[in-house]
Design an enzyme around this catalytic site. Structure first.
Site, PDB file in Angstrom:
ATOM      1  N   GLY A  11       7.310  -2.259   4.938  1.00 24.75           N
ATOM      2  CA  GLY A  11       5.813  -2.114   5.254  1.00 24.75           C
ATOM      3  C   GLY A  11       5.474  -1.354   6.331  1.00 24.75           C
ATOM      4  CB  ALA A  12       4.852   2.103   6.863  1.00 25.46           C
ATOM      5  N   GLY A  13       2.316  -0.345   7.438  1.00 19.26           N
ATOM      6  CA  GLY A  13       1.144  -0.489   7.823  1.00 19.26           C
ATOM      7  C   GLY A  13       1.150  -0.744   9.248  1.00 19.26           C
ATOM      8  CB  ALA A  15       1.951  -5.821  10.676  1.00 16.62           C
ATOM      9  N   GLY A  16       3.706  -3.633  10.404  1.00 19.73           N
ATOM     10  CA  GLY A  16       5.109  -2.919  10.649  1.00 19.73           C
ATOM     11  C   GLY A  16       5.205  -2.030  11.424  1.00 19.73           C
ATOM     12  CG  PHE A 115     -17.547  -6.851  12.970  1.00 19.47           C
ATOM     13  CD1 PHE A 115     -17.600  -5.521  13.150  1.00 19.47           C
ATOM     14  CD2 PHE A 115     -16.846  -7.234  11.706  1.00 19.47           C
ATOM     15  CE1 PHE A 115     -17.414  -4.734  12.621  1.00 19.47           C
ATOM     16  CE2 PHE A 115     -16.207  -6.194  10.831  1.00 19.47           C
ATOM     17  CZ  PHE A 115     -16.848  -4.745  11.435  1.00 19.47           C
ATOM     18  CG  ASP A 216       4.705  -5.520  -3.897  1.00 16.43           C
ATOM     19  OD1 ASP A 216       3.763  -5.701  -4.415  1.00 16.43           O
ATOM     20  OD2 ASP A 216       5.460  -4.417  -3.942  1.00 16.43           O
ATOM     21  CD  GLN A 235     -12.478 -12.517   4.850  1.00 13.62           C
ATOM     22  OE1 GLN A 235     -12.183 -11.446   5.152  1.00 13.62           O
ATOM     23  NE2 GLN A 235     -13.099 -13.625   5.350  1.00 13.62           N
ATOM     24  CG  HIS A 237     -16.172  -7.534   3.058  1.00 11.16           C
ATOM     25  ND1 HIS A 237     -17.533  -7.126   2.930  1.00 11.16           N
ATOM     26  CD2 HIS A 237     -15.394  -7.294   4.202  1.00 11.16           C
ATOM     27  CE1 HIS A 237     -17.738  -6.748   4.203  1.00 11.16           C
ATOM     28  NE2 HIS A 237     -16.687  -6.903   5.041  1.00 11.16           N
ATOM     29  CG  LEU A 247     -15.496  -3.368   2.801  1.00 10.78           C
ATOM     30  CD1 LEU A 247     -15.432  -4.609   1.697  1.00 10.78           C
ATOM     31  CD2 LEU A 247     -14.652  -3.542   3.919  1.00 10.78           C
ATOM     32  CB  THR A 249     -17.542  -1.277   7.483  1.00 11.10           C
ATOM     33  OG1 THR A 249     -17.246  -2.320   8.423  1.00 11.10           O
ATOM     34  CG2 THR A 249     -18.405  -0.311   7.826  1.00 11.10           C
ATOM     35  CD  GLU A 250     -18.640  -8.832   8.773  1.00  6.77           C
ATOM     36  OE1 GLU A 250     -18.093  -9.327   7.731  1.00  6.77           O
ATOM     37  OE2 GLU A 250     -18.378  -9.306   9.848  1.00  6.77           O
ATOM     38  NE  ARG A 389      -9.184 -10.671   7.526  1.00  2.93           N
ATOM     39  CZ  ARG A 389     -10.077  -9.574   7.836  1.00  2.93           C
ATOM     40  NH1 ARG A 389     -10.306  -9.220   8.777  1.00  2.93           N
ATOM     41  NH2 ARG A 389     -10.435  -8.814   6.852  1.00  2.93           N
ATOM     42  CB  SER A 394      -7.283  -8.402   9.437  1.00  2.00           C
ATOM     43  OG  SER A 394      -6.088  -7.751   8.919  1.00  2.00           O
TER      44      SER A 394
HETATM   45  C1  LIG Z   1     -11.498  -1.545   3.168  1.00  4.35           C
HETATM   46  C2  LIG Z   1     -11.124  -2.378   4.053  1.00  4.35           C
HETATM   47  C3  LIG Z   1     -11.618  -2.279   5.378  1.00  4.35           C
HETATM   48  C4  LIG Z   1     -10.979  -3.199   6.412  1.00  4.35           C
HETATM   49  N1  LIG Z   1     -11.491  -2.954   7.593  1.00  4.35           N
HETATM   50  C5  LIG Z   1     -11.269  -3.875   8.554  1.00  4.35           C
HETATM   51  C6  LIG Z   1     -11.568  -4.002   9.827  1.00  4.35           C
HETATM   52  O1  LIG Z   1     -12.674  -3.174  10.300  1.00  4.35           O
HETATM   53  N2  LIG Z   1     -11.191  -4.845  10.865  1.00  4.35           N
HETATM   54  C7  LIG Z   1     -10.176  -5.628  10.382  1.00  4.35           C
HETATM   55  O2  LIG Z   1      -9.801  -6.460  11.302  1.00  4.35           O
HETATM   56  N3  LIG Z   1      -9.576  -5.740   9.357  1.00  4.35           N
HETATM   57  C8  LIG Z   1      -9.920  -4.774   8.324  1.00  4.35           C
HETATM   58  N4  LIG Z   1      -9.595  -4.776   6.938  1.00  4.35           N
HETATM   59  C9  LIG Z   1      -8.391  -5.680   6.679  1.00  4.35           C
HETATM   60  C10 LIG Z   1      -7.007  -4.884   7.247  1.00  4.35           C
HETATM   61  O3  LIG Z   1      -7.271  -3.676   7.167  1.00  4.35           O
HETATM   62  C11 LIG Z   1      -5.751  -5.378   6.556  1.00  4.35           C
HETATM   63  O4  LIG Z   1      -5.716  -6.766   6.553  1.00  4.35           O
HETATM   64  C12 LIG Z   1      -4.606  -4.921   7.224  1.00  4.35           C
HETATM   65  O5  LIG Z   1      -4.781  -3.442   7.739  1.00  4.35           O
HETATM   66  C13 LIG Z   1      -3.361  -5.281   6.942  1.00  4.35           C
HETATM   67  O6  LIG Z   1      -2.224  -4.512   7.544  1.00  4.35           O
HETATM   68  P1  LIG Z   1      -0.659  -4.835   7.188  1.00  4.35           P
HETATM   69  O7  LIG Z   1      -0.067  -3.880   8.199  1.00  4.35           O
HETATM   70  O8  LIG Z   1      -0.473  -6.411   7.096  1.00  4.35           O
HETATM   71  O9  LIG Z   1      -0.376  -4.323   5.637  1.00  4.35           O
HETATM   72  P2  LIG Z   1      -0.996  -2.944   4.848  1.00  4.35           P
HETATM   73  O10 LIG Z   1      -1.513  -2.079   5.755  1.00  4.35           O
HETATM   74  O11 LIG Z   1      -1.587  -3.365   3.515  1.00  4.35           O
HETATM   75  O12 LIG Z   1       0.510  -2.192   4.493  1.00  4.35           O
HETATM   76  C14 LIG Z   1       1.403  -2.771   3.489  1.00  4.35           C
HETATM   77  C15 LIG Z   1       2.544  -1.991   3.678  1.00  4.35           C
HETATM   78  O13 LIG Z   1       3.797  -2.634   3.092  1.00  4.35           O
HETATM   79  C16 LIG Z   1       4.224  -1.554   2.010  1.00  4.35           C
HETATM   80  N5  LIG Z   1       4.728  -2.452   0.859  1.00  4.35           N
HETATM   81  C17 LIG Z   1       4.077  -3.609   0.487  1.00  4.35           C
HETATM   82  N6  LIG Z   1       4.938  -3.864  -0.624  1.00  4.35           N
HETATM   83  C18 LIG Z   1       6.017  -3.111  -0.789  1.00  4.35           C
HETATM   84  C19 LIG Z   1       7.332  -3.089  -1.476  1.00  4.35           C
HETATM   85  N7  LIG Z   1       7.629  -3.965  -2.423  1.00  4.35           N
HETATM   86  N8  LIG Z   1       8.339  -2.145  -1.174  1.00  4.35           N
HETATM   87  C20 LIG Z   1       8.118  -1.295  -0.279  1.00  4.35           C
HETATM   88  N9  LIG Z   1       7.120  -1.223   0.805  1.00  4.35           N
HETATM   89  C21 LIG Z   1       5.885  -2.140   0.368  1.00  4.35           C
HETATM   90  C22 LIG Z   1       3.006  -0.733   1.632  1.00  4.35           C
HETATM   91  O14 LIG Z   1       3.713   0.515   1.298  1.00  4.35           O
HETATM   92  C23 LIG Z   1       2.512  -0.486   2.959  1.00  4.35           C
HETATM   93  O15 LIG Z   1       2.972   0.540   3.958  1.00  4.35           O
HETATM   94  C24 LIG Z   1     -10.176  -4.204   6.055  1.00  4.35           C
HETATM   95  C25 LIG Z   1      -9.639  -4.034   4.778  1.00  4.35           C
HETATM   96  C26 LIG Z   1     -10.196  -3.335   3.998  1.00  4.35           C
HETATM   97  C27 LIG Z   1      -9.552  -3.195   2.334  1.00  4.35           C
END
Ligand SMILES: Cc1cc2nc3c(=O)[nH]c(=O)nc-3n(C[C@H](O)[C@H](O)[C@H](O)COP(=O)(O)OP(=O)(O)OC[C@H]3O[C@@H](n4cnc5c(N)ncnc54)[C@H](O)[C@@H]3O)c2cc1C
Length: 574
Positions: A11-13, A15-16, A115, A216, A235, A237, A247, A249-250, A389, A394
């Site tokens: 995961g490259a979001g 957290a990762g 918020f 996943d 959750q 929204h 979305l 946003t809030e 939440r 998040s």
């Molecule tokens: C529209 C929207 C607005 C939001 N706004 C806010 C906000 O303003 N403030 C706030 O606090 N939160 C907000 N959130 C929530 C927040 O964005 C997410 O909860 C948070 O970014 C999740 O980050 P993450 O690193 O956990 O996962 P993600 O960013 O979802 O990343 C998941 C990663 O895992 C990888 N992955 C998944 N499955 C596999 C697999 N099987 N194999 C390989 N790679 C895989 C994906 O490629 C990706 O890189 C919002 C959410 C949305 C949808």
């Protein structure tokens, strides 16, 4: 093929990426992602990241902690919440120094906006606690962290789908994945693995989530024999664009937007007299549904209006430019002049892979860790969000606990070594792919997916009851049987998106079954989990976390104590 890396982060979001930055200087760290890193779902986060910086008005981490505990409907673990809220200011300044271009006050400080559920002095009135970059907060945070990863030479495996997790004798030894571009199966042998795979929003019909949010990591963990925690808490929204779920946003309400029903009334005054439209998401989502059910939707339909007109065009363009774009593109609406039709949309997974507050995955109610296995972000359950939440928590969760997991992994690596791989570590993954590619049945994935998403939305969303959840359980069983009889058209190896979607559907079906089982089991209403047949919160029987595990006969349930330190549970009023 087998590759070796000290650490593999899936995961490259946010957290990762945050964990990777922490580890990169001294460690051979690989990050795998099924989408290009900066396209991860985190990039869509709009409104802000919470921290009591007190840049715009008086604020303290203790107030932030209290709001988060109350927002969680007292199911959040207070030791973890305390860590997150007290570490928040440091975390924001650290991000600022890495290069995150936050919006500014006239004096040049990081700007903050109100918020939902964030208040001053333990609930007195809304407070400006969300640090933001217009309405592109997640986007700029993710790009900054990705740049830091590149600078520190993190090895990325992009468009690489993780299929399986290798754990033997309680020690995690790696993952198995497929290069989406070539179809090649690879084993990544590691001393430590971290999941940061995000949520499962796509299991529902109306959602704010990205295509890749198919849960996943949760499914793979569950199938590896480990428990998942509090999966009934999903959750919704309040402000998804009507019918599309995209979305708004809030922050639109934080900046002064209000909700109006079909009679043009500002209805949140009835449901949350103190904070009104800035009540937490569970409260506002239920209020919208109640208005609609009682016939006060717009024109009797299932949506209400968001009114941001009084902000004016200039303010909207400055603080909510992306939202203005969405309204124009998807609705043909100019939000400074017209009302925006909205309805609740599936948004966030409060439950997930249970971890301690250093990101170590735990396998039972006694918090026993699985060695070398970590999780953080939306796929994990620390649990800082409990039953509901608060917005902005998040993004904070991803960077606080992503960093902490990175630090703990570094410590673990000091004595860890490459434990031998079991025989045929990729056997399960190959079997799964062969079965899908050779499937000759008549069932089609898009049909099963649509039925699952519609049923989940209909029977397991803002309101739930046994009358809906029981038939849903049966329906999901039927869909599972039909899933075992699918066939796909593309049998090739290059960018086989048919195969990818079939695999992701399997993950989503797992999550749908798990969420439904947990929702049926919890006979009370708490946070986002509202049982119409059990409308009250029941602290005597249910002030506890659910742990669900896979068994030969289906699943088993267990429970874990909630950590309560500073704030005793009491009735939630806003
Ligand atoms: C529209 C929207 C607005 C939001 N706004 C806010 C906000 O303003 N403030 C706030 O606090 N939160 C907000 N959130 C929530 C927040 O964005 C997410 O909860 C948070 O970014 C999740 O980050 P993450 O690193 O956990 O996962 P993600 O960013 O979802 O990343 C998941 C990663 O895992 C990888 N992955 C998944 N499955 C596999 C697999 N099987 N194999 C390989 N790679 C895989 C994906 O490629 C990706 O890189 C919002 C959410 C949305 C949808």
């Amino acid at each position: 093929m087998i590759h070796e890396h000290d650490v593999v982060i899936v995961g490259a979001g946010l957290a990762g990426s945050r964990a990777a930055v922490e580890l990169a200087a001294n460690t051979d760290v690989a990050v795998i992602s099924k989408v290009f890193p900066t396209r991860s779902h985190s990039s869509t986060a709009q409104g802000g990241v919470g921290a009591a910086l007190a840049n715009e008005e008086e604020d303290y981490p203790e107030w932030h902690m209290f709001d988060t505990v109350k927002g969680s409907d007292y199911l959040g673990d207070q030791d973890a919440i305390e860590i997150m809220t007290y570490d928040a200011p440091r975390t924001i300044y650290e991000l600022e120094h890495m290069g995150v271009p936050f919006s500014r006050t006239p004096e040049g400080k990081i700007a903050q906006r109100p918020f939902g559920g964030h208040t001053r002095n333990f609930g007195e009135a809304p407070v400006r606690r969300a640090c933001y970059a217009a309405d592109r907060t997640g986007h700029v945070m993710l790009h900054t962290l990705y740049e830091q990863c590149i600078k520190n030479e993190v090895r990325f495996y992009n468009e690489f789908l993780m299929l399986d997790l290798i754990i033997k004798d309680n020690v995690c030894r790696g993952v198995v994945g497929m290069d989406i571009r070539t179809g090649e199966i690879t084993v990544l042998h590691a001393k430590a693995v971290m999941f940061a795979t995000g949520g499962y929003g796509k299991a529902f019909k109306t959602t704010s989530n990205a295509y890749a949010s198919t849960g996943d990591g949760m499914s793979i963990t569950y199938n590896a024999g480990l428990p998942l925690e509090d999966m009934e808490f999903v959750q919704f929204h309040p402000t998804g664009i009507y019918r599309l779920g995209i979305l708004i946003t809030e922050a639109a309400r934080g900046e002064g937007g209000i909700l109006l029903n079909g009679k043009g009334e500002r209805f949140m005054e009835k449901y949350a007299p103190t904070v009104k439209d800035l009540a937490p998401r569970d409260v506002v989502s239920r209020a919208i549904y109640t208005e609609i059910r009682e016939g006060r939707g717009i024109g009797g339909k299932d949506y209400v209006h968001l009114d941001v007109r009084k902000l004016g065009k200039a303010e909207i363009e400055l603080k909510l430019p992306e939202i203005a774009e969405f309204c124009k593109t998807y609705l043909g609406i100019e939000p400074s002049e017209e009302l925006v039709p909205i309805q609740p949309t599936t948004h966030y997974a409060m439950g997930g892979i249970p971890t301690d507050y250093d990101g170590r995955v735990i396998k039972d109610k006694n918090n026993t860790p699985v060695l070398g296995f970590y999780a953080a972000g939306e796929c994990a359950c620390v649990s800082v969000h409990g039953g509901n939440r608060l917005g902005t928590n998040s993004l904070l969760d991803t960077v606080v606990f992503g960093r902490r997991a990175g630090k703990d992994i570094a410590q673990y690596l000091r004595s860890a070594k490459y434990e031998p791989l079991p025989d045929k570590p990729d056997g399960g993954a190959r079997e799964k792919i062969d079965k899908i590619l050779n499937g000759k049945g008549n069932e089609k994935i898009h049909v099963i997916r649509k039925e699952m998403q519609e049923e989940m939305m209909d029977k397991c969303s803002v309101y739930r009851e046994e009358k809906g959840l029981k038939p849903l359980t049966e329906k999901l069983k039927e869909l599972r049987e039909r899933y075992n009889k699918i066939s796909i058209t593309d049998k090739g190896t290059t960018y086989n998106t048919d195969l990818l979607e079939a695999i992701e559907l399997g993950f989503m079906l797992d999550n749908a079954e798990i969420i439904t089982a947990c929702a049926l089991n919890r006979t009370e209403s708490r946070g986002a989990h509202t049982r119409e047949d059990y409308p009250n919160r029941d602290d005597v029987n249910w002030l506890k976390h659910t742990l669900i595990s896979k068994t030969d006969k289906g699943f088993s349930l267990d429970y874990k104590k909630v950590s309560i330190t500073k704030f005793q549970p009491k009735e939630r009023r806003y």
